[in-house]
Design an enzyme around this catalytic site. Structure first.
Site, PDB file in Angstrom:
ATOM      1  N   ASP A 102      13.778  14.711 -30.146  1.00 53.67           N
ATOM      2  CA  ASP A 102      14.722  13.949 -29.319  1.00 53.67           C
ATOM      3  C   ASP A 102      14.454  12.446 -29.258  1.00 53.67           C
ATOM      4  O   ASP A 102      15.303  11.677 -28.786  1.00 53.67           O
ATOM      5  CB  ASP A 102      14.793  14.537 -27.897  1.00 53.67           C
ATOM      6  CG  ASP A 102      13.424  14.630 -27.201  1.00 53.67           C
ATOM      7  OD1 ASP A 102      12.530  13.811 -27.493  1.00 53.67           O
ATOM      8  OD2 ASP A 102      13.255  15.526 -26.347  1.00 53.67           O
ATOM      9  N   HIS A 117       8.406  17.986 -36.289  1.00 52.43           N
ATOM     10  CA  HIS A 117       9.649  18.640 -36.695  1.00 52.43           C
ATOM     11  C   HIS A 117      10.761  17.644 -37.012  1.00 52.43           C
ATOM     12  O   HIS A 117      11.935  18.009 -37.029  1.00 52.43           O
ATOM     13  CB  HIS A 117      10.107  19.623 -35.612  1.00 52.43           C
ATOM     14  CG  HIS A 117       9.175  20.797 -35.449  1.00 52.43           C
ATOM     15  ND1 HIS A 117       9.170  21.620 -34.356  1.00 52.43           N
ATOM     16  CD2 HIS A 117       8.205  21.275 -36.278  1.00 52.43           C
ATOM     17  CE1 HIS A 117       8.244  22.566 -34.503  1.00 52.43           C
ATOM     18  NE2 HIS A 117       7.632  22.362 -35.657  1.00 52.43           N
ATOM     19  N   CYS A 128      20.962  14.138 -52.756  1.00 49.63           N
ATOM     20  CA  CYS A 128      20.108  13.084 -53.341  1.00 49.63           C
ATOM     21  C   CYS A 128      18.851  12.813 -52.515  1.00 49.63           C
ATOM     22  O   CYS A 128      17.972  12.082 -52.946  1.00 49.63           O
ATOM     23  CB  CYS A 128      20.911  11.795 -53.547  1.00 49.63           C
ATOM     24  SG  CYS A 128      21.297  10.940 -52.008  1.00 49.63           S
ATOM     25  N   CYS A 145      27.150  11.920 -47.447  1.00 51.38           N
ATOM     26  CA  CYS A 145      26.371  10.818 -48.020  1.00 51.38           C
ATOM     27  C   CYS A 145      27.273  10.015 -48.959  1.00 51.38           C
ATOM     28  O   CYS A 145      28.315  10.497 -49.402  1.00 51.38           O
ATOM     29  CB  CYS A 145      25.212  11.456 -48.798  1.00 51.38           C
ATOM     30  SG  CYS A 145      24.175  10.300 -49.688  1.00 51.38           S
ATOM     31  N   CYS A 147      26.757   9.542 -51.912  1.00 50.76           N
ATOM     32  CA  CYS A 147      26.803  10.247 -53.209  1.00 50.76           C
ATOM     33  C   CYS A 147      27.743  11.449 -53.164  1.00 50.76           C
ATOM     34  O   CYS A 147      27.951  12.126 -54.167  1.00 50.76           O
ATOM     35  CB  CYS A 147      25.394  10.695 -53.622  1.00 50.76           C
ATOM     36  SG  CYS A 147      24.834  12.192 -52.775  1.00 50.76           S
ATOM     37  N   GLY A 184       4.192  21.337 -22.079  1.00 52.96           N
ATOM     38  CA  GLY A 184       5.566  21.823 -22.278  1.00 52.96           C
ATOM     39  C   GLY A 184       5.870  22.485 -23.594  1.00 52.96           C
ATOM     40  O   GLY A 184       6.961  22.304 -24.124  1.00 52.96           O
ATOM     41  N   GLU A 212       4.772  27.905 -16.833  1.00 55.94           N
ATOM     42  CA  GLU A 212       4.575  29.326 -17.148  1.00 55.94           C
ATOM     43  C   GLU A 212       3.272  29.551 -17.900  1.00 55.94           C
ATOM     44  O   GLU A 212       2.746  28.628 -18.520  1.00 55.94           O
ATOM     45  CB  GLU A 212       5.744  29.812 -18.006  1.00 55.94           C
ATOM     46  CG  GLU A 212       7.008  29.912 -17.185  1.00 55.94           C
ATOM     47  CD  GLU A 212       8.221  30.262 -18.002  1.00 55.94           C
ATOM     48  OE1 GLU A 212       8.066  30.742 -19.149  1.00 55.94           O
ATOM     49  OE2 GLU A 212       9.323  30.049 -17.486  1.00 55.94           O
TER      50      GLU A 212
HETATM   51  P1  OAD Z   1      10.072  26.241 -26.091  1.00 55.59           P
HETATM   52  O1  OAD Z   1      11.469  26.260 -25.594  1.00 55.59           O
HETATM   53  O2  OAD Z   1       9.606  27.376 -26.927  1.00 55.59           O
HETATM   54  O3  OAD Z   1       9.046  26.142 -24.868  1.00 55.59           O
HETATM   55  C1  OAD Z   1       9.218  25.186 -23.863  1.00 55.59           C
HETATM   56  C2  OAD Z   1       8.078  25.333 -22.894  1.00 55.59           C
HETATM   57  O4  OAD Z   1       8.235  24.333 -21.899  1.00 55.59           O
HETATM   58  C3  OAD Z   1       8.028  26.681 -22.166  1.00 55.59           C
HETATM   59  O5  OAD Z   1       6.729  27.234 -22.293  1.00 55.59           O
HETATM   60  C4  OAD Z   1       8.339  26.314 -20.719  1.00 55.59           C
HETATM   61  O6  OAD Z   1       7.627  27.128 -19.782  1.00 55.59           O
HETATM   62  C5  OAD Z   1       7.878  24.881 -20.652  1.00 55.59           C
HETATM   63  N1  OAD Z   1       8.530  24.069 -19.616  1.00 55.59           N
HETATM   64  C6  OAD Z   1       9.768  24.221 -19.066  1.00 55.59           C
HETATM   65  N2  OAD Z   1       9.993  23.279 -18.151  1.00 55.59           N
HETATM   66  C7  OAD Z   1       8.886  22.497 -18.114  1.00 55.59           C
HETATM   67  C8  OAD Z   1       8.512  21.346 -17.359  1.00 55.59           C
HETATM   68  N3  OAD Z   1       9.324  20.792 -16.462  1.00 55.59           N
HETATM   69  N4  OAD Z   1       7.288  20.815 -17.585  1.00 55.59           N
HETATM   70  C9  OAD Z   1       6.435  21.354 -18.498  1.00 55.59           C
HETATM   71  N5  OAD Z   1       6.749  22.434 -19.227  1.00 55.59           N
HETATM   72  C10 OAD Z   1       7.946  23.000 -19.046  1.00 55.59           C
HETATM   73  O7  OAD Z   1       9.872  24.841 -26.828  1.00 55.59           O
HETATM   74  P2  OAD Z   1       8.772  24.386 -27.904  1.00 55.59           P
HETATM   75  O8  OAD Z   1       7.466  25.041 -27.633  1.00 55.59           O
HETATM   76  O9  OAD Z   1       8.823  22.912 -27.950  1.00 55.59           O
HETATM   77  O10 OAD Z   1      11.555  23.977 -33.600  1.00 55.59           O
HETATM   78  O11 OAD Z   1       9.420  24.992 -29.208  1.00 55.59           O
HETATM   79  C11 OAD Z   1       8.827  24.756 -30.431  1.00 55.59           C
HETATM   80  C12 OAD Z   1       9.873  24.681 -31.501  1.00 55.59           C
HETATM   81  O12 OAD Z   1      10.740  25.818 -31.450  1.00 55.59           O
HETATM   82  C13 OAD Z   1      10.838  23.514 -31.387  1.00 55.59           C
HETATM   83  O13 OAD Z   1      10.290  22.320 -31.893  1.00 55.59           O
HETATM   84  C14 OAD Z   1      11.979  23.965 -32.215  1.00 55.59           C
HETATM   85  C15 OAD Z   1      12.103  25.359 -31.643  1.00 55.59           C
HETATM   86  O14 OAD Z   1      12.812  26.260 -32.358  1.00 55.59           O
HETATM   87  C16 OAD Z   1      12.442  23.866 -34.579  1.00 55.59           C
HETATM   88  O15 OAD Z   1      13.622  23.651 -34.378  1.00 55.59           O
HETATM   89  C17 OAD Z   1      11.826  24.006 -35.938  1.00 55.59           C
END
Ligand code: OAD
Length: 238
Positions: A102, A117, A128, A145, A147, A184, A212
């Site tokens: 983001d 990521h 390309c 693109c 191209c 997070g 969590e």
């Molecule tokens: P997840 O959605 O799997 O996990 C988000 C985590 O944030 C969870 O464990 C929540 O408990 C926690 N959470 C929620 N609110 C929160 C808060 N206010 N403060 C702190 N923690 C909080 O997201 P990621 O672990 O980032 O990849 O997911 C990893 C990857 O899976 C992403 O980069 C994406 C996704 O599919 C790709 O797209 C390749």
């Protein structure tokens, strides 16, 4: 517990921040595996793949366009700001290894951000390979693109390799770190999650912040089961 973490952080020579979607949650962005993580009933595992893009590029783009619209309307959280403002005892900025695409760490002012990521604000031509920055939202068709090839978001999809240079720098930082704050992330997506293991093997002190319980908890010296906003700023004291 907080005092112990603050003490460890103050004495650390190579601290590191690792973040996932949860650090952006309080800005209003849904996490991937949270209750609002599905888009029109589809999960990231169904949409974030080269196969999904090959089958229906417009559908995949509609999902990314929706997410880009959301992100463009939010601001970094207190936790992003605290990380950007924190300095080590030697006065250095702390590198951030993030799974997020983001760009909110950069908006908060962090300059050493390793995007494992990729970035939702960069597009790559599937023909390309050229990459362009792009912040336009409200797409009605798949962008092309110069191209003539289809442009896709320059993010890592399931089944794809992480950018090699970014991952090898992240590995090196994880191996050399003596303090890691993981904020997070559910810790279920590899190889990003393995960086916490690697830091642990190198004897880093691991602090986890997540409301969590996660599978990273067993690696952490201390877990704070709280939302990132307040606690991160409190621990970083900025
Ligand atoms: P997840 O959605 O799997 O996990 C988000 C985590 O944030 C969870 O464990 C929540 O408990 C926690 N959470 C929620 N609110 C929160 C808060 N206010 N403060 C702190 N923690 C909080 O997201 P990621 O672990 O980032 O990849 O997911 C990893 C990857 O899976 C992403 O980069 C994406 C996704 O599919 C790709 O797209 C390749």
């Amino acid at each position: 517990m907080k005092a112990r973490v603050i003490k460890r952080l103050r004495s650390a020579s190579s601290p590191l921040f690792m973040t996932g979607a949860g650090i952006s949650a309080e800005s209003g962005l849904p996490t991937f595996r949270g209750k609002d993580g599905l888009w029109r009933g589809a999960s990231p595992e169904e949409l974030a793949t080269p196969q999904a893009f090959g089958r229906d590029p417009l559908r995949v783009w509609q999902w990314y366009d929706w997410r880009r619209g959301l992100i463009s309307r939010v601001s970094p959280t207190a936790a992003h700001m605290a990380m950007a403002g924190f300095r080590t005892r030697a006065g250095r900025e702390v590198p951030v290894i993030t799974q997020n695409v983001d760009g909110l760490h950069q908006s908060a002012g962090s300059s050493h951000v390793l995007e494992l990521h990729g970035s939702i604000w960069r597009l790559r031509c599937v023909r390309c390979g050229v990459e362009v920055q792009d912040r336009v939202t409200g797409l009605s068709e798949v962008p092309l693109c110069e191209c003539g090839g289809l442009l896709r978001p320059a993010v890592v999809w399931f089944g794809e390799l992480l950018p090699e240079d970014v991952f090898s720098e992240a590995l090196e930082l994880a191996r050399g770190s003596d303090f890691v704050m993981v904020v997070g992330t559910s810790g279920v997506v590899q190889p990003a999650a393995s960086l916490v293991n690697i830091a642990r093997e190198g004897n880093a002190f691991i602090v986890e912040v997540n409301p969590e319980e996660t599978c990273l908890g067993r690696l952490a010296d201390i877990s704070f089961h709280e939302a990132a906003g307040d606690i991160v700023a409190e621990l970083l004291q900025v």
